[in-house]
Design a protein around this motif. Structure first.
Motif, short mmCIF file in Angstrom:
data_model
loop_
_atom_site.label_atom_id
_atom_site.label_comp_id
_atom_site.label_asym_id
_atom_site.label_seq_id
_atom_site.Cartn_x
_atom_site.Cartn_y
_atom_site.Cartn_z
N GLN A 163 -6.09 33.77 40.95
CA GLN A 163 -6.15 35.13 40.43
C GLN A 163 -7.40 35.87 40.93
OE1 GLN A 163 -5.91 34.44 36.21
NE2 GLN A 163 -3.68 34.29 36.21
N GLU A 164 -8.51 35.16 41.00
CA GLU A 164 -9.75 35.79 41.46
C GLU A 164 -9.68 36.14 42.94
OE1 GLU A 164 -12.81 33.10 40.18
OE2 GLU A 164 -12.38 33.47 38.05
N ILE A 165 -9.02 35.30 43.74
CA ILE A 165 -8.83 35.64 45.15
C ILE A 165 -8.02 36.93 45.27
CG2 ILE A 165 -7.59 34.96 47.25
CD1 ILE A 165 -8.49 32.08 46.70
N ALA A 166 -6.97 37.06 44.46
CA ALA A 166 -6.17 38.29 44.49
C ALA A 166 -7.02 39.50 44.13
CB ALA A 166 -4.98 38.16 43.54
N LEU A 167 -7.89 39.34 43.13
CA LEU A 167 -8.77 40.44 42.74
C LEU A 167 -9.72 40.80 43.88
CD1 LEU A 167 -10.48 40.99 39.36
CD2 LEU A 167 -11.89 41.03 41.42
N MET A 168 -10.28 39.79 44.55
CA MET A 168 -11.21 40.07 45.64
C MET A 168 -10.49 40.70 46.83
SD MET A 168 -13.95 36.91 45.37
CE MET A 168 -12.77 35.58 45.22
N ASN A 169 -9.24 40.33 47.06
CA ASN A 169 -8.46 41.00 48.10
C ASN A 169 -8.33 42.49 47.79
OD1 ASN A 169 -8.08 38.58 49.41
ND2 ASN A 169 -5.99 38.27 48.68
N ARG A 170 -8.08 42.80 46.51
CA ARG A 170 -7.97 44.21 46.11
C ARG A 170 -9.31 44.92 46.27
NH1 ARG A 170 -7.04 43.50 40.54
NH2 ARG A 170 -7.28 45.75 40.37
N ALA A 171 -10.39 44.22 46.00
CA ALA A 171 -11.71 44.82 46.16
C ALA A 171 -11.97 45.18 47.62
CB ALA A 171 -12.80 43.87 45.65
N VAL A 172 -11.66 44.27 48.52
CA VAL A 172 -11.87 44.54 49.94
C VAL A 172 -10.99 45.71 50.39
CG1 VAL A 172 -11.61 43.58 52.26
CG2 VAL A 172 -12.62 42.19 50.45
N ALA A 173 -9.77 45.76 49.87
CA ALA A 173 -8.87 46.86 50.24
C ALA A 173 -9.38 48.20 49.73
CB ALA A 173 -7.47 46.58 49.68
N ALA A 174 -10.19 48.17 48.65
CA ALA A 174 -10.72 49.42 48.09
C ALA A 174 -11.96 49.92 48.83
CB ALA A 174 -11.05 49.22 46.61
N TYR A 175 -12.49 49.12 49.73
CA TYR A 175 -13.69 49.53 50.47
C TYR A 175 -13.34 50.73 51.36
CZ TYR A 175 -17.62 49.14 53.77
OH TYR A 175 -18.72 49.38 54.55
N PRO A 176 -14.11 51.81 51.27
CA PRO A 176 -13.74 53.02 52.03
C PRO A 176 -14.01 52.92 53.52
CG PRO A 176 -15.78 53.38 50.82
CD PRO A 176 -15.25 52.05 50.37
N GLY A 177 -14.79 51.93 53.93
CA GLY A 177 -15.08 51.77 55.35
C GLY A 177 -14.13 50.79 56.02
N ASP A 178 -14.56 50.26 57.15
CA ASP A 178 -13.76 49.31 57.91
C ASP A 178 -14.10 47.90 57.43
OD1 ASP A 178 -12.32 47.83 59.69
OD2 ASP A 178 -13.40 48.49 61.49
N ALA A 179 -13.32 47.39 56.47
CA ALA A 179 -13.61 46.08 55.89
C ALA A 179 -13.49 44.97 56.92
CB ALA A 179 -12.67 45.81 54.72
N ALA A 180 -12.59 45.13 57.89
CA ALA A 180 -12.39 44.09 58.90
C ALA A 180 -13.63 43.91 59.76
CB ALA A 180 -11.18 44.43 59.76
N ALA A 181 -14.46 44.95 59.85
CA ALA A 181 -15.67 44.87 60.68
C ALA A 181 -16.84 44.23 59.94
CB ALA A 181 -16.05 46.27 61.15
N VAL A 182 -16.71 44.01 58.64
CA VAL A 182 -17.79 43.42 57.85
C VAL A 182 -17.79 41.92 58.07
CG1 VAL A 182 -18.70 43.04 55.54
CG2 VAL A 182 -17.69 45.25 56.13
N VAL A 183 -18.91 41.39 58.54
CA VAL A 183 -19.01 39.95 58.81
C VAL A 183 -19.76 39.26 57.68
CG1 VAL A 183 -18.89 40.20 61.31
CG2 VAL A 183 -21.11 40.28 60.17
N VAL A 184 -19.50 37.98 57.52
CA VAL A 184 -20.12 37.18 56.46
C VAL A 184 -21.11 36.20 57.09
CG1 VAL A 184 -19.70 35.53 54.60
CG2 VAL A 184 -18.04 37.34 55.05
N PRO A 185 -22.41 36.35 56.83
CA PRO A 185 -23.36 35.34 57.33
C PRO A 185 -23.01 33.96 56.78
CG PRO A 185 -24.52 37.28 56.54
CD PRO A 185 -23.09 37.43 56.10
N ALA A 186 -23.16 32.95 57.62
CA ALA A 186 -22.82 31.59 57.20
C ALA A 186 -23.59 31.19 55.95
CB ALA A 186 -23.12 30.61 58.33
N SER A 187 -24.80 31.70 55.77
CA SER A 187 -25.63 31.32 54.64
C SER A 187 -25.09 31.82 53.31
CB SER A 187 -27.05 31.85 54.83
OG SER A 187 -27.04 33.26 54.95
N MET A 188 -24.09 32.69 53.33
CA MET A 188 -23.54 33.22 52.08
C MET A 188 -22.50 32.30 51.45
SD MET A 188 -23.12 37.34 52.55
CE MET A 188 -24.55 38.41 52.66
N VAL A 189 -22.07 31.26 52.16
CA VAL A 189 -21.06 30.35 51.62
C VAL A 189 -21.76 29.04 51.29
CG1 VAL A 189 -18.82 29.25 51.99
CG2 VAL A 189 -19.33 31.44 53.09
#
Length: 291
Positions: free
Chosen positions: A214-240
C-alpha cells in the motif's frame, strides 16, 4: 497482531501431534498449552513450534536468518525516514506523514523481531522424536504501549500549501520504493521457504506485505504528483539503507535498480547519483534464492 484464532488452532494441532507421538510429560503439555485455556487471555503468551526433531536446525536457521536480515532492513527504513524529515527540502505533507508512520510502526516490528530472536535462543524440548521450540511472544503491544500510526489518507496533499513538491521529496519516494520492494521480496522468500514455518513470522510477513504494498502505491502517486520531470530525478546510492545481510531473497549488496544496496544506514549525501528504477515497477534483485 491479527490471526490469534489461527495461532490457537496451530497450537491445538501441535498438541495433538505430541499426543499421537506417545507418552508426553506434563511439562511438555504445559509448554504447548500455555495461555490457551478457554476464557483466559494472559497479557503475554508464548508461541511454540512443534516439528520433527531432525527439522529443528533448518527451521532455526531459516528463522534466525530472516530476523537478522529483516531487522537490519527495518533499521535502514528508520534512518532513511529520519534523514528525510531532517532535510529542510523535505516539503511534501503526505510523505512527511508517511516517514513518521514508517518510523513508528517499524520500530514496533523491530521489537517483535528482537523478541523472536530471544525466544529462538532458548533450548528446545525433544519429546518422542518431536522438538518443541519457543518461537515468539504474543501480546507485546500492551506493554510496549503500541498504537498503529496511520499512513497518509487520500485527502493528505502531496504538494505543500502554496508550493510544490521538491526533488528531495521525489528522491525519498523513489528510494523508499526500492527499499520496500526489497522487504516484499524477502518476506515472500521466507513464506516460500520450506524451513520458514514460524507462524508468528508468517503473520508478521502478512502485515509487512500488506502495509508496504500500500505504501508503494502511495509513493507512486506522490511521484506522479510532482510538477516537474520525475523521471529525471536520480536517487543517490547513499539514500537506500539497510539492504546488507538480507539472507532471504539474496539481497546482500546487490544492485538495486542502479542504487547499490549496501548502505546500512550511512548518510553520505555526496555519493554519486545513479538513476532509480521506474517507479511502480519495483527494484530488480539479482541472486534471488530458490526456496
Amino acid at each position: 497482531m491479527a490471526g490469534r484464532a489461527g495461532v490457537a488452532g496451530w497450537r491445538a494441532a501441535g498438541m495433538l501431534g505430541l499426543l499421537l507421538a506417545g507418552p508426553v510429560s506434563n511439562a511438555a503439555l504445559a509448554m504447548v498449552g500455555e495461555g490457551a485455556d478457554e476464557g483466559v487471555e494472559p497479557v503475554l503468551s508464548t508461541d511454540y513450534a512443534v516439528m520433527p526433531a531432525g527439522a529443528l536446525a533448518a527451521r532455526l536457521k531459516a528463522d534466525r536468518d530472516y530476523v537478522a536480515g529483516m531487522r537490519a532492513h527495518h533499521a535502514g527504513a528508520l534512518t532513511m525516514s529520519e534523514e528525510y524529515l531532517a532535510d529542510p527540502a523535505a516539503r511534501s505533507p503526505a510523505l512527511r506523514v508517511l516517514a513518521r508512520s514508517i518510523m513508528h510502526n517499524q520500530r514496533y516490528e523491530i521489537a517483535l523481531m528482537d523478541e523472536v530472536a530471544r525466544r529462538l535462543a532458548e533450548p528446545a524440548m525433544v519429546v518422542g522424536g518431536l522438538a518443541v521450540q519457543p518461537s515468539a511472544t504474543e501480546g507485546l503491544a500492551m506493554p510496549l504501549r503500541y498504537q498503529r500510526y496511520p499512513v497518509p489518507g487520500f485527502l493528505e496533499p502531496f504538494n505543500p500549501s502554496g508550493g510544490a513538491m521538491t526533488v528531495r521529496d521525489v528522491q525519498f519516494a523513489k528510494a523508499m520504493t526500492i527499499h520496500h520492494q526489497g522487504a516484499l521480496d524477502m518476506a515472500r522468500a521466507y513464506q516460500a521457504d520450506p524451513a520458514g514455518r514460524n507462524t508468528f513470522l508468517g503473520l508478521l510477513n502478512v502485515d509487512i506485505i500488506t502495509d508496504q504494498t500500500q505504501e508503494i502505491a502511495l509513493m507512486n502517486r506522490a511521484v506522479a504528483a510532482y510538477p516537474g520531470d520525475a523521471a529525471a530525478v536520480v536517487v543517490p546510492a547513499s539514500m537506500v539503507h539497510g539492504m546488507d545481510g538480507m539472507a532471504h531473497g539474496g539481497h546482500g549488496g546487490a544492485e538495486q535498480g542502479g542504487a547499490h544496496a549496501g548502505h546500512g544506514g550511512s548518510s553520505g549525501m555526496a555519493a554519486p547519483a545513479v538513476a532509480a528504477p521506474p517507479v511502480g515497477r519495483g527494484a530488480r534483485h539479482s541472486g534471488h534464492h530458490a526456496h
